[in-house]
Write an enzyme that holds these catalytic residues in place. Structure first.
Site, PDB file in Angstrom:
ATOM      1  N   GLN A 103      -5.917 -63.418  -7.460  1.00 20.81           N
ATOM      2  CA  GLN A 103      -5.904 -63.388  -5.996  1.00 20.81           C
ATOM      3  C   GLN A 103      -5.511 -64.759  -5.463  1.00 20.81           C
ATOM      4  OE1 GLN A 103      -9.615 -61.083  -4.469  1.00 20.81           O
ATOM      5  NE2 GLN A 103     -10.174 -61.928  -6.443  1.00 20.81           N
ATOM      6  N   ASN A 104      -5.396 -65.720  -6.389  1.00 15.83           N
ATOM      7  CA  ASN A 104      -5.154 -67.097  -5.953  1.00 15.83           C
ATOM      8  C   ASN A 104      -3.683 -67.340  -5.649  1.00 15.83           C
ATOM      9  OD1 ASN A 104      -7.813 -67.475  -6.305  1.00 15.83           O
ATOM     10  ND2 ASN A 104      -7.650 -68.496  -8.281  1.00 15.83           N
ATOM     11  N   HIS A 126      -1.829 -61.969  -3.968  1.00 17.15           N
ATOM     12  CA  HIS A 126      -1.783 -62.525  -2.614  1.00 17.15           C
ATOM     13  C   HIS A 126      -0.701 -63.586  -2.439  1.00 17.15           C
ATOM     14  CE1 HIS A 126      -6.252 -61.136  -2.298  1.00 17.15           C
ATOM     15  NE2 HIS A 126      -5.391 -60.162  -2.173  1.00 17.15           N
ATOM     16  N   CYS A 137      16.427 -63.272   7.302  1.00 15.68           N
ATOM     17  CA  CYS A 137      17.534 -63.012   6.359  1.00 15.68           C
ATOM     18  C   CYS A 137      17.052 -62.978   4.913  1.00 15.68           C
ATOM     19  CB  CYS A 137      18.632 -64.060   6.508  1.00 15.68           C
ATOM     20  SG  CYS A 137      18.179 -65.685   5.863  1.00 15.68           S
ATOM     21  N   CYS A 162      19.466 -69.499   9.640  1.00 14.27           N
ATOM     22  CA  CYS A 162      19.843 -68.324  10.452  1.00 14.27           C
ATOM     23  C   CYS A 162      18.976 -68.223  11.712  1.00 14.27           C
ATOM     24  CB  CYS A 162      19.715 -67.037   9.632  1.00 14.27           C
ATOM     25  SG  CYS A 162      18.015 -66.446   9.482  1.00 14.27           S
TER      26      CYS A 162
HETATM   27  P1  NAD Z   1     -14.244 -65.944  -2.621  1.00 14.05           P
HETATM   28  O1  NAD Z   1     -14.227 -67.303  -1.973  1.00 14.05           O
HETATM   29  O2  NAD Z   1     -14.556 -64.781  -1.773  1.00 14.05           O
HETATM   30  O3  NAD Z   1     -15.289 -65.939  -3.830  1.00 14.05           O
HETATM   31  C1  NAD Z   1     -15.273 -66.936  -4.822  1.00 14.05           C
HETATM   32  C2  NAD Z   1     -16.427 -66.644  -5.771  1.00 14.05           C
HETATM   33  O4  NAD Z   1     -16.337 -67.574  -6.816  1.00 14.05           O
HETATM   34  C3  NAD Z   1     -17.801 -66.778  -5.124  1.00 14.05           C
HETATM   35  O5  NAD Z   1     -18.586 -65.654  -5.443  1.00 14.05           O
HETATM   36  C4  NAD Z   1     -18.362 -68.063  -5.738  1.00 14.05           C
HETATM   37  O6  NAD Z   1     -19.757 -68.009  -5.965  1.00 14.05           O
HETATM   38  C5  NAD Z   1     -17.643 -68.096  -7.070  1.00 14.05           C
HETATM   39  N1  NAD Z   1     -17.442 -69.442  -7.604  1.00 14.05           N
HETATM   40  C6  NAD Z   1     -17.083 -70.577  -6.946  1.00 14.05           C
HETATM   41  N2  NAD Z   1     -16.946 -71.602  -7.811  1.00 14.05           N
HETATM   42  C7  NAD Z   1     -17.237 -71.105  -9.039  1.00 14.05           C
HETATM   43  C8  NAD Z   1     -17.276 -71.675 -10.340  1.00 14.05           C
HETATM   44  N3  NAD Z   1     -16.991 -72.960 -10.577  1.00 14.05           N
HETATM   45  N4  NAD Z   1     -17.612 -70.864 -11.386  1.00 14.05           N
HETATM   46  C9  NAD Z   1     -17.931 -69.547 -11.180  1.00 14.05           C
HETATM   47  N5  NAD Z   1     -17.902 -68.963  -9.968  1.00 14.05           N
HETATM   48  C10 NAD Z   1     -17.548 -69.726  -8.919  1.00 14.05           C
HETATM   49  O7  NAD Z   1     -12.844 -65.798  -3.363  1.00 14.05           O
HETATM   50  P2  NAD Z   1     -12.012 -64.491  -3.734  1.00 14.05           P
HETATM   51  O8  NAD Z   1     -12.910 -63.426  -4.197  1.00 14.05           O
HETATM   52  O9  NAD Z   1     -10.901 -64.962  -4.596  1.00 14.05           O
HETATM   53  O10 NAD Z   1     -11.407 -64.005  -2.341  1.00 14.05           O
HETATM   54  C11 NAD Z   1     -10.931 -64.956  -1.413  1.00 14.05           C
HETATM   55  C12 NAD Z   1      -9.475 -64.854  -0.993  1.00 14.05           C
HETATM   56  O11 NAD Z   1      -9.078 -66.161  -0.641  1.00 14.05           O
HETATM   57  C13 NAD Z   1      -8.538 -64.418  -2.060  1.00 14.05           C
HETATM   58  O12 NAD Z   1      -7.754 -63.461  -1.467  1.00 14.05           O
HETATM   59  C14 NAD Z   1      -7.656 -65.635  -2.370  1.00 14.05           C
HETATM   60  O13 NAD Z   1      -6.297 -65.278  -2.176  1.00 14.05           O
HETATM   61  C15 NAD Z   1      -7.910 -66.606  -1.310  1.00 14.05           C
HETATM   62  N6  NAD Z   1      -8.163 -68.000  -1.786  1.00 14.05           N
HETATM   63  C16 NAD Z   1      -7.403 -68.543  -2.767  1.00 14.05           C
HETATM   64  C17 NAD Z   1      -7.653 -69.831  -3.180  1.00 14.05           C
HETATM   65  C18 NAD Z   1      -6.800 -70.387  -4.283  1.00 14.05           C
HETATM   66  O14 NAD Z   1      -5.629 -70.031  -4.400  1.00 14.05           O
HETATM   67  N7  NAD Z   1      -7.366 -71.277  -5.111  1.00 14.05           N
HETATM   68  C19 NAD Z   1      -8.660 -70.590  -2.622  1.00 14.05           C
HETATM   69  C20 NAD Z   1      -9.419 -70.009  -1.586  1.00 14.05           C
HETATM   70  C21 NAD Z   1      -9.156 -68.704  -1.207  1.00 14.05           C
END
Ligand code: NAD
Length: 255
Positions: A103-104, A126, A137, A162
């Site tokens: 999702q990152n 995402h 474009c 564009c």
């Molecule tokens: P979220 O923020 O909803 O949940 C993150 C989870 O990870 C939490 O439950 C937290 O307790 C846990 N966590 C945090 N640090 C941790 C660690 N070191 N070890 C174990 N667990 C840990 O994130 P999500 O579920 O990915 O949903 C959030 C949305 O935000 C996603 O759609 C994503 O695209 C986006 N997002 C992406 C980034 C990125 O690209 N790094 C950063 C923030 C949000």
């Protein structure tokens, strides 16, 4: 069972599996100094997603999104993969891994080497911060090209030659996920024998449906997260703690 027992049990399950799917969320990257969105101090406490990350508002006025993007990008560019990202690459090298679903948007899996040894696909549900395109474009841009498009007059929003607005592939609230990426990810879940969820609250749909697809097909389900998730009941094992500490230990038992 102690965490140590669960680590050993997880290593045993992965050892017997040949089609592992890794599913990651923002929690895998917090140890790379990228805050998740929902934890206190996370991005959403500064930028209200309804204002800064809403797709329909972006189409009307892209300035708030781009203001946030410029700030976040500097953090993403200096971030480095951590031991959890490298552990996933180790699994790829062992030939165990069939796909990474993330999702990152931070591209840290690629920067850790994932996808380079056994052509493991990385389904970025995402999008990715460094891949951009013109809404008019469809011309593709990378991150470095964006600053050249900003001018004295227009310092915030980059426009294509564009005249169209440029947007990263990162998915905003209200925006459809790319169907090819989504179907590839679902297909990987339908065909895995072990599904490992790493660092996600599992609150975002449709991404949070992935563990269900894997479960329905009989895969072992393992969650690693710092806090409980509302889907813990479907996991065979829930390992509570920091992924950067837990994953390397699991890998060390597999070697
Ligand atoms: P979220 O923020 O909803 O949940 C993150 C989870 O990870 C939490 O439950 C937290 O307790 C846990 N966590 C945090 N640090 C941790 C660690 N070191 N070890 C174990 N667990 C840990 O994130 P999500 O579920 O990915 O949903 C959030 C949305 O935000 C996603 O759609 C994503 O695209 C986006 N997002 C992406 C980034 C990125 O690209 N790094 C950063 C923030 C949000």
């Amino acid at each position: 069972m102690t965490l140590q027992d669960d680590i050993m049990k997880t290593a045993e399950i992965i050892g017997k599996s040949n089609r592992v799917v890794i599913f990651t969320g923002a929690g895998i990257s917090t140890e790379s100094e990228i805050p998740d969105f929902r934890s206190p101090g996370g991005l959403w406490s500064k930028y209200d997603p309804d204002v800064y990350a809403n797709y329909f508002l972006f189409l009307k006025n892209p300035s708030p999104f781009w203001t946030m993007h410029h700030e976040v990008v500097d953090m993403l560019l200096i971030a480095k993969p951590n031991p959890a990202h490298y552990s996933i690459f180790e699994l790829e090298k062992m030939g165990k891994l069939k796909a990474i679903i993330t999702q990152n948007v931070d591209m840290l899996h690629q920067r850790a080497g994932s996808g380079t040894v056994n052509d493991v696909p990385i389904y970025e549900l995402h999008g990715a911060f460094g891949e951009l395109y013109c809404l008019k474009c469809n011309k593709k841009y990378n991150h470095d090209e964006i600053k050249d498009l900003l001018t004295e007059k227009e310092k915030i929003v980059p426009y294509c030659e564009c005249g169209g607005v440029i947007k990263p592939t990162t998915i905003l609230f209200g925006e459809q996920l790319p169907s090819k990426i989504l179907s590839g990810a679902i297909n990987a879940c339908n065909n895995c024998d072990c599904f490992l969820m790493i660092g996600s609250s599992l609150l975002v749909t449709p991404a949070n449906q992935m563990p269900y697809f894997a479960k329905k097909k009989g895969a072992k389900i393992i969650f690693i997260n710092k806090e409980d998730t509302f889907m813990n009941n479907i996991a065979d094992f829930f390992l509570k703690g920091k992924v950067g500490e837990i994953l390397p230990k699991i890998i060390s038992y597999l070697k």
